[in-house]
Design a protein around this motif. Structure first.
Motif, mmCIF file in Angstrom:
data_model
loop_
_atom_site.group_PDB
_atom_site.id
_atom_site.type_symbol
_atom_site.label_atom_id
_atom_site.label_comp_id
_atom_site.label_asym_id
_atom_site.label_seq_id
_atom_site.Cartn_x
_atom_site.Cartn_y
_atom_site.Cartn_z
ATOM 1 N N ASP A 9 41.793 3.086 51.388
ATOM 2 C CA ASP A 9 42.973 2.421 51.980
ATOM 3 C C ASP A 9 44.230 3.099 51.442
ATOM 4 O O ASP A 9 44.916 2.597 50.557
ATOM 5 C CB ASP A 9 42.934 0.925 51.631
ATOM 6 C CG ASP A 9 44.204 0.191 52.042
ATOM 7 O OD1 ASP A 9 44.949 0.716 52.886
ATOM 8 O OD2 ASP A 9 44.441 -0.905 51.498
ATOM 9 N N PHE B 62 46.144 -7.563 56.620
ATOM 10 C CA PHE B 62 47.007 -6.648 57.380
ATOM 11 C C PHE B 62 46.115 -5.729 58.204
ATOM 12 O O PHE B 62 44.897 -5.701 58.012
ATOM 13 C CB PHE B 62 47.947 -5.861 56.460
ATOM 14 C CG PHE B 62 47.257 -5.018 55.424
ATOM 15 C CD1 PHE B 62 46.883 -5.544 54.206
ATOM 16 C CD2 PHE B 62 46.985 -3.677 55.668
ATOM 17 C CE1 PHE B 62 46.247 -4.771 53.248
ATOM 18 C CE2 PHE B 62 46.360 -2.890 54.710
ATOM 19 C CZ PHE B 62 45.985 -3.439 53.500
ATOM 20 N N VAL C 231 42.038 -6.392 53.689
ATOM 21 C CA VAL C 231 42.255 -7.538 52.815
ATOM 22 C C VAL C 231 42.985 -7.051 51.572
ATOM 23 O O VAL C 231 42.559 -6.078 50.932
ATOM 24 C CB VAL C 231 40.906 -8.170 52.427
ATOM 25 C CG1 VAL C 231 41.123 -9.388 51.534
ATOM 26 C CG2 VAL C 231 40.112 -8.537 53.679
ATOM 27 N N LYS D 174 51.057 1.349 55.593
ATOM 28 C CA LYS D 174 49.600 1.273 55.634
ATOM 29 C C LYS D 174 48.977 1.785 56.932
ATOM 30 O O LYS D 174 47.755 1.966 56.974
ATOM 31 C CB LYS D 174 49.178 -0.195 55.469
ATOM 32 C CG LYS D 174 49.444 -0.790 54.079
ATOM 33 C CD LYS D 174 48.342 -0.422 53.100
ATOM 34 C CE LYS D 174 48.355 -1.337 51.864
ATOM 35 N NZ LYS D 174 47.213 -1.023 50.957
ATOM 36 N N GLY E 5 39.335 -4.842 50.255
ATOM 37 C CA GLY E 5 40.238 -4.848 49.114
ATOM 38 C C GLY E 5 39.795 -3.895 48.021
ATOM 39 O O GLY E 5 38.667 -3.404 48.031
HETATM 40 MN MN MN Z 1 43.682 -2.147 50.011
#
Ligand code: MN
Length: 244
Positions: free
Chosen positions: A128, A71, A49, A145, A212
């Motif tokens: 991340d 994603f 997120v 990513k 996130g």
């Molecule tokens: Mn992230």
């Protein structure tokens, strides 16, 4: 009680429960420091997120999104706790992002928010890692990513009830704090994220949702040690190697 996956001295992969610094499995036990700790899940996919913290949205001068930005990271992105992860070379900027990650326990499709937590196996920490050079040049963020080792995660799976709604989440680089925020900055709650994601795709047992990152993202350099701590879960530590 938190659970932990590890490789024992004979090379077997085991799952145990963590009691202080002792891992108990079956009628056996091993000290955490003696075990080779593995990522707590083997996801078929990691659904990430973007922009889910109010403080990070403000930092980026972005407005609050009306639905979660999503994603994917593939299984090759998973890296184990305490590992030295090799990152793409020749990039100007690869960033850390401290995140709370949700591991799914049973197949989840079109799950309403009110039922969502019954599909959760536990919470863990995830970095991340984000290759900004390429992320900023592409629509689907494959290079940005989804590269190998782009998602160090662990070390334990904590029960959701162990992680307070206002749990602090922080990240340090070589012992210096760079991110420090709270889960109460979430824009979309974990049940809302599960409902939205499973409207579009089926989550399998072991799949991961990474929820996130807060404000304070920044670059990593070759040799850095990254630590992510979340209340009720513990600390994920990994280092990075960036080949010349
Ligand atoms: Mn992230």
């Amino acid at each position: 009680m938190s659970t932990i996956r590890f490789r024992d001295s004979s090379g077997y992969v085991r799952t145990g429960t963590l009691d202080g610094e002792t891992i108990q499995y079956g009628s056996s036990e091993i000290q955490r420091a003696e075990a080779s700790i593995l990522a707590p899940a083997q996801p078929s996919k990691i659904v990430c997120v973007g922009l889910n913290y109010a403080d990070h949205a403000a930092e980026q001068n972005k407005s609050i999104p009306d639905r979660p930005l999503l994603f994917l990271k593939p299984p090759n992105a998973v890296a184990h706790p305490h590992s030295e992860v090799t990152l793409p070379s020749g990039k100007d900027r690869i960033d850390y992002e401290a995140e709370l990650a949700v591991v799914i326990d049973k197949q989840a499709k079109e799950v309403p928010a009110e039922d969502a937590l019954s599909y959760v196996r536990g919470f863990t920490c995830l970095d991340d890692l984000s290759n900004r050079d390429d992320q900023n040049r592409e629509q689907n963020w494959i290079r940005g990513k989804a590269f190998d080792n782009a998602a160090p995660m662990g070390p334990v799976l904590a029960p959701p009830t162990a992680v307070p709604e206002d749990a602090s989440i922080s990240l340090s680089v070589n012992g210096e704090t760079r991110q420090h925020s709270s889960r109460d900055q979430f824009i979309f709650s974990i049940p809302e994220l599960i409902e939205e994601i499973t409207t579009y795709l089926t989550l399998e047992p072991g799949d991961v949702i990474s929820t996130g990152t807060p404000s304070g993202v920044g670059p990593v350099s070759d040799g850095d040690t990254i630590s992510i701590s979340i209340d009720g879960i513990g600390t994920l530590t990994h280092s990075v190697q960036i080949p010349d």
